[in-house]
Design a protein around this motif. Structure first.
Motif, PDB file in Angstrom:
ATOM      1  N   PHE A 241      10.455   5.171  -3.742  1.00 60.26           N
ATOM      2  CA  PHE A 241       8.595   4.852  -3.646  1.00 60.26           C
ATOM      3  C   PHE A 241       8.424   5.939  -3.077  1.00 60.26           C
ATOM      4  O   PHE A 241       8.614   6.674  -2.018  1.00 60.26           O
ATOM      5  N   GLU A 242       6.901   7.307  -3.157  1.00 61.75           N
ATOM      6  CA  GLU A 242       7.134   8.594  -2.654  1.00 61.75           C
ATOM      7  C   GLU A 242       5.418   8.363  -3.240  1.00 61.75           C
ATOM      8  O   GLU A 242       5.068   8.189  -4.115  1.00 61.75           O
ATOM      9  N   ALA A 243       4.966   8.282  -2.103  1.00 62.54           N
ATOM     10  CA  ALA A 243       3.250   8.879  -1.838  1.00 62.54           C
ATOM     11  C   ALA A 243       2.810   9.774  -2.122  1.00 62.54           C
ATOM     12  O   ALA A 243       1.700   9.777  -2.330  1.00 62.54           O
ATOM     13  N   ASN A 244       3.594  10.150  -2.074  1.00 59.82           N
ATOM     14  CA  ASN A 244       2.879  11.947  -2.770  1.00 59.82           C
ATOM     15  C   ASN A 244       2.577  11.695  -4.186  1.00 59.82           C
ATOM     16  O   ASN A 244       3.614  10.193  -5.521  1.00 59.82           O
ATOM     17  N   ASP A 245       2.403  13.095  -5.389  1.00 59.59           N
ATOM     18  CA  ASP A 245       2.574  11.935  -7.017  1.00 59.59           C
ATOM     19  C   ASP A 245       3.324  13.711  -7.096  1.00 59.59           C
ATOM     20  O   ASP A 245       2.865  13.330  -8.647  1.00 59.59           O
ATOM     21  N   TYR A 246       4.411  13.700  -6.211  1.00 58.99           N
ATOM     22  CA  TYR A 246       5.027  14.227  -7.063  1.00 58.99           C
ATOM     23  C   TYR A 246       6.669  14.217  -5.730  1.00 58.99           C
ATOM     24  O   TYR A 246       6.531  13.649  -5.262  1.00 58.99           O
ATOM     25  N   PRO A 247       7.725  14.857  -6.497  1.00 56.13           N
ATOM     26  CA  PRO A 247       8.694  15.098  -6.178  1.00 56.13           C
ATOM     27  C   PRO A 247       9.345  16.105  -5.316  1.00 56.13           C
ATOM     28  O   PRO A 247       8.497  17.030  -5.199  1.00 56.13           O
ATOM     29  N   GLY A 248      10.331  15.787  -4.678  1.00 57.89           N
ATOM     30  CA  GLY A 248      10.551  16.720  -3.308  1.00 57.89           C
ATOM     31  C   GLY A 248      10.445  17.353  -1.832  1.00 57.89           C
ATOM     32  O   GLY A 248      10.372  17.590  -1.337  1.00 57.89           O
TER      33      GLY A 248
ATOM     34  N   VAL B   7       4.475   2.707   0.579  1.00 61.30           N
ATOM     35  CA  VAL B   7       4.500   1.690   1.923  1.00 61.30           C
ATOM     36  C   VAL B   7       4.836   1.033   2.660  1.00 61.30           C
ATOM     37  O   VAL B   7       4.319   2.667   3.959  1.00 61.30           O
ATOM     38  N   GLN B   8       3.974   0.208   3.006  1.00 64.30           N
ATOM     39  CA  GLN B   8       3.232  -0.213   4.117  1.00 64.30           C
ATOM     40  C   GLN B   8       4.381  -0.474   5.084  1.00 64.30           C
ATOM     41  O   GLN B   8       4.115  -0.695   6.584  1.00 64.30           O
ATOM     42  N   GLU B   9       5.375  -0.750   4.651  1.00 65.96           N
ATOM     43  CA  GLU B   9       6.142  -2.207   5.995  1.00 65.96           C
ATOM     44  C   GLU B   9       7.742  -2.478   5.233  1.00 65.96           C
ATOM     45  O   GLU B   9       7.846  -2.425   3.705  1.00 65.96           O
ATOM     46  N   ILE B  10       8.973  -2.307   6.077  1.00 64.25           N
ATOM     47  CA  ILE B  10       9.892  -2.557   5.423  1.00 64.25           C
ATOM     48  C   ILE B  10      10.292  -4.540   6.030  1.00 64.25           C
ATOM     49  O   ILE B  10      10.023  -4.362   7.275  1.00 64.25           O
ATOM     50  N   VAL B  11      10.170  -5.182   5.427  1.00 69.17           N
ATOM     51  CA  VAL B  11      10.364  -6.307   6.038  1.00 69.17           C
ATOM     52  C   VAL B  11      11.269  -6.402   6.233  1.00 69.17           C
ATOM     53  O   VAL B  11      12.406  -6.562   4.987  1.00 69.17           O
ATOM     54  N   ILE B  12      12.100  -7.397   7.148  1.00 68.48           N
ATOM     55  CA  ILE B  12      12.795  -8.121   8.285  1.00 68.48           C
ATOM     56  C   ILE B  12      12.842  -9.118   8.508  1.00 68.48           C
ATOM     57  O   ILE B  12      12.154 -10.162   8.648  1.00 68.48           O
ATOM     58  N   ASP B  13      14.999  -9.498   7.946  1.00 65.29           N
ATOM     59  CA  ASP B  13      14.726 -10.662   7.612  1.00 65.29           C
ATOM     60  C   ASP B  13      15.816 -10.972   8.805  1.00 65.29           C
ATOM     61  O   ASP B  13      16.828 -10.803   7.660  1.00 65.29           O
ATOM     62  N   LYS B  14      15.838 -11.681   9.473  1.00 66.41           N
ATOM     63  CA  LYS B  14      17.045 -11.300  10.769  1.00 66.41           C
ATOM     64  C   LYS B  14      18.338 -10.134  10.896  1.00 66.41           C
ATOM     65  O   LYS B  14      18.998 -10.041  10.077  1.00 66.41           O
ATOM     66  N   LYS B  15      17.245  -9.417  11.168  1.00 61.39           N
ATOM     67  CA  LYS B  15      18.017  -7.753  10.995  1.00 61.39           C
ATOM     68  C   LYS B  15      18.949  -7.084   9.924  1.00 61.39           C
ATOM     69  O   LYS B  15      19.179  -6.294   9.730  1.00 61.39           O
ATOM     70  N   ASN B  16      17.910  -8.048   8.198  1.00 59.68           N
ATOM     71  CA  ASN B  16      18.461  -7.178   7.504  1.00 59.68           C
ATOM     72  C   ASN B  16      17.112  -6.754   6.713  1.00 59.68           C
ATOM     73  O   ASN B  16      16.615  -8.022   7.002  1.00 59.68           O
ATOM     74  N   ALA B  17      16.931  -5.373   6.677  1.00 59.48           N
ATOM     75  CA  ALA B  17      15.853  -5.131   5.182  1.00 59.48           C
ATOM     76  C   ALA B  17      15.975  -6.060   3.457  1.00 59.48           C
ATOM     77  O   ALA B  17      16.850  -5.862   2.986  1.00 59.48           O
TER      78      ALA B  17
ATOM     79  N   LEU C 161      10.267  -4.466   0.512  1.00 65.44           N
ATOM     80  CA  LEU C 161       8.914  -2.970   0.906  1.00 65.44           C
ATOM     81  C   LEU C 161       7.741  -3.990   0.792  1.00 65.44           C
ATOM     82  O   LEU C 161       7.350  -4.576  -0.812  1.00 65.44           O
ATOM     83  N   LYS C 162       6.675  -3.634   1.439  1.00 66.96           N
ATOM     84  CA  LYS C 162       5.214  -3.917   1.140  1.00 66.96           C
ATOM     85  C   LYS C 162       4.483  -3.016   0.355  1.00 66.96           C
ATOM     86  O   LYS C 162       4.790  -1.594   1.579  1.00 66.96           O
ATOM     87  N   ILE C 163       4.448  -3.341  -0.673  1.00 68.96           N
ATOM     88  CA  ILE C 163       3.183  -1.838  -1.055  1.00 68.96           C
ATOM     89  C   ILE C 163       1.964  -2.433  -1.845  1.00 68.96           C
ATOM     90  O   ILE C 163       2.051  -3.300  -2.206  1.00 68.96           O
ATOM     91  N   GLY C 164       1.203  -2.005  -1.141  1.00 72.25           N
ATOM     92  CA  GLY C 164      -0.149  -2.146  -1.523  1.00 72.25           C
ATOM     93  C   GLY C 164      -0.331  -4.410  -0.607  1.00 72.25           C
ATOM     94  O   GLY C 164      -0.231  -4.363   0.071  1.00 72.25           O
ATOM     95  N   ASP C 165      -0.470  -4.999  -1.636  1.00 77.48           N
ATOM     96  CA  ASP C 165      -0.521  -6.464  -2.207  1.00 77.48           C
ATOM     97  C   ASP C 165       0.676  -6.989  -2.369  1.00 77.48           C
ATOM     98  O   ASP C 165       0.342  -7.452  -2.147  1.00 77.48           O
ATOM     99  N   GLU C 166       1.004  -6.137  -2.977  1.00 75.02           N
ATOM    100  CA  GLU C 166       2.259  -6.797  -3.399  1.00 75.02           C
ATOM    101  C   GLU C 166       3.911  -6.315  -2.572  1.00 75.02           C
ATOM    102  O   GLU C 166       4.198  -5.439  -1.980  1.00 75.02           O
ATOM    103  N   THR C 167       4.439  -7.260  -2.597  1.00 74.39           N
ATOM    104  CA  THR C 167       5.973  -7.884  -1.786  1.00 74.39           C
ATOM    105  C   THR C 167       7.208  -7.508  -2.452  1.00 74.39           C
ATOM    106  O   THR C 167       7.333  -8.655  -3.283  1.00 74.39           O
ATOM    107  N   ILE C 168       8.008  -6.584  -2.958  1.00 72.80           N
ATOM    108  CA  ILE C 168       9.244  -6.288  -3.723  1.00 72.80           C
ATOM    109  C   ILE C 168      10.312  -7.064  -3.027  1.00 72.80           C
ATOM    110  O   ILE C 168      10.652  -5.802  -2.183  1.00 72.80           O
ATOM    111  N   ALA C 169      11.570  -7.395  -3.475  1.00 69.50           N
ATOM    112  CA  ALA C 169      12.574  -7.743  -2.664  1.00 69.50           C
ATOM    113  C   ALA C 169      13.751  -6.824  -2.805  1.00 69.50           C
ATOM    114  O   ALA C 169      13.644  -6.652  -4.279  1.00 69.50           O
TER     115      ALA C 169
END
Length: 321
Positions: free
Chosen positions: A32-39, A251-261, A264-272
């Motif tokens: 997941f990349e915030a820019n529209d290009y890699p590198g 990416v807005q946030e890394i979701v943590i549960d019991k010290k494990n990632a 990811l929260k991206i926009g309105d979506e949470t992806i496991a």
């Protein structure tokens, strides 16, 4: 393989390299990349008729790029090529002195003796000391995680400890260079290597004199097609390995549960995901992506380097220098 879905935050060159290594091991990898290009920093800038390589201007240790192709079962020469350069850098001083840093040790030492008046043997001694540091510390500082206790308890580490008195931990880079050189200009030139990792030669340990070895002994190189071709070739390799890239996806946030990632929260979506790798700067990773978890306060409070301010000038003229 269980738990095989991995997210990588950031498509900087380390993020791309990590994605290739994980994909080769059989993981399902998404970047997941915030820019529209890699590198990341290793990208390019185009303006009118000019094109600039952004980011690093010198390419060392190309074997690590080749290794990624080989891990994927490909011949790197089919996709990525480079040439060793004979003159690594040109140094210009305020009084008009101009020194060419030749890759050939003897030629470089003779150049400094002629232009600056520094005895050539002092330069050769410095390059030899840099090789000594690399041979004893390269595995520790280049190929292993510096924050892992296992690094300092390894067999290679204990071999190095026997040479502790020669590894220059107890004086600064500038102090070592002033002791080894007679001329201020030579000290300035070799102090410059501290900037490779944003260090201050007046504070960083003289152990950092390990860096000239990369240029003068391993060599400096330039890729065909420019530095941007490192990014392009590895990006294409990652895609061939099955890595999925998502651009303009901040990416807005890394979701943590019991010290494990776990997601990811991206926009309105949470992806496991089963695993998460952050290729962002450590400070931003903790402060922006991990706001509700433990922060290593000592590391985050360490002084930050200002890095560099770079201007890209497109000039329709050639200069003799």
């Amino acid at each position: 393989m269980g738990k095989n879905k991995v997210a990588i935050i950031g498509s900087g060159i380390a993020g791309i390299a990590t994605s290739i290594r994980l994909a080769v091991k059989g993981y399902e990898v998404e970047v997941f990349e915030a820019n529209d290009y890699p590198g990341g920093k290793l990208s390019e800038i185009k303006s009118k008729d000019f094109r600039f390589d952004a980011g690093p201007s010198l390419f060392t240790m190309p074997n690590y790029v080749d290794e990624l192709f080989e891990l994927a079962g490909e011949n790197p020469r089919d996709h990525f090529n480079y040439q060793k350069i004979d003159t690594i850098c040109e140094y210009f001083y305020e009084d008009g002195t101009h020194v060419s840093a030749h890759a050939d040790h003897v030629k470089f030492a003779e150049e400094i003796e002629t232009k600056i008046g520094e005895p050539a043997q002092n330069v050769l001694n410095s390059i030899e000391k840099s090789a000594f540091l690399y041979n004893h510390l390269g595995d520790l500082f280049v190929r292993r995680p510096i924050h892992s206790i296992k690094t300092f308890l390894s067999k290679d580490a204990f071999k190095s400890y026997r040479q502790l008195h020669k590894l220059d931990f107890f004086r600064t880079m500038n102090e070592a260079n002033e002791a080894g050189f007679e001329k201020e200009k030579t000290t300035q030139l070799f102090n410059r290597y501290a900037t490779y990792n944003g260090s201050d030669p007046y504070q960083t340990p003289a152990t950092m004199n390990i860096i000239p070895h990369l240029e003068f002994s391993i060599g400096a190189f330039f890729p065909e097609g420019g530095m941007i071709n490192i990014t392009r070739s590895l990006f294409e390799l990652a895609k061939r390995c099955g890595v999925k890239f998502h651009f303009s996806q901040k990416v807005q946030e890394i979701v943590i549960d019991k010290k494990n990632a776990i997601a990811l929260k991206i926009g309105d979506e949470t992806i496991a995901f089963d695993h998460v790798v952050s290729n962002m700067d450590m400070v931003n990773t903790y402060k922006k992506l991990l706001p509700n978890t433990y922060h290593p306060k000592r590391l985050l409070k360490q002084p930050k380097s200002s890095s560099a301010l770079i201007f890209y000038w497109g000039i329709q003229k050639k200069f003799d220098q």
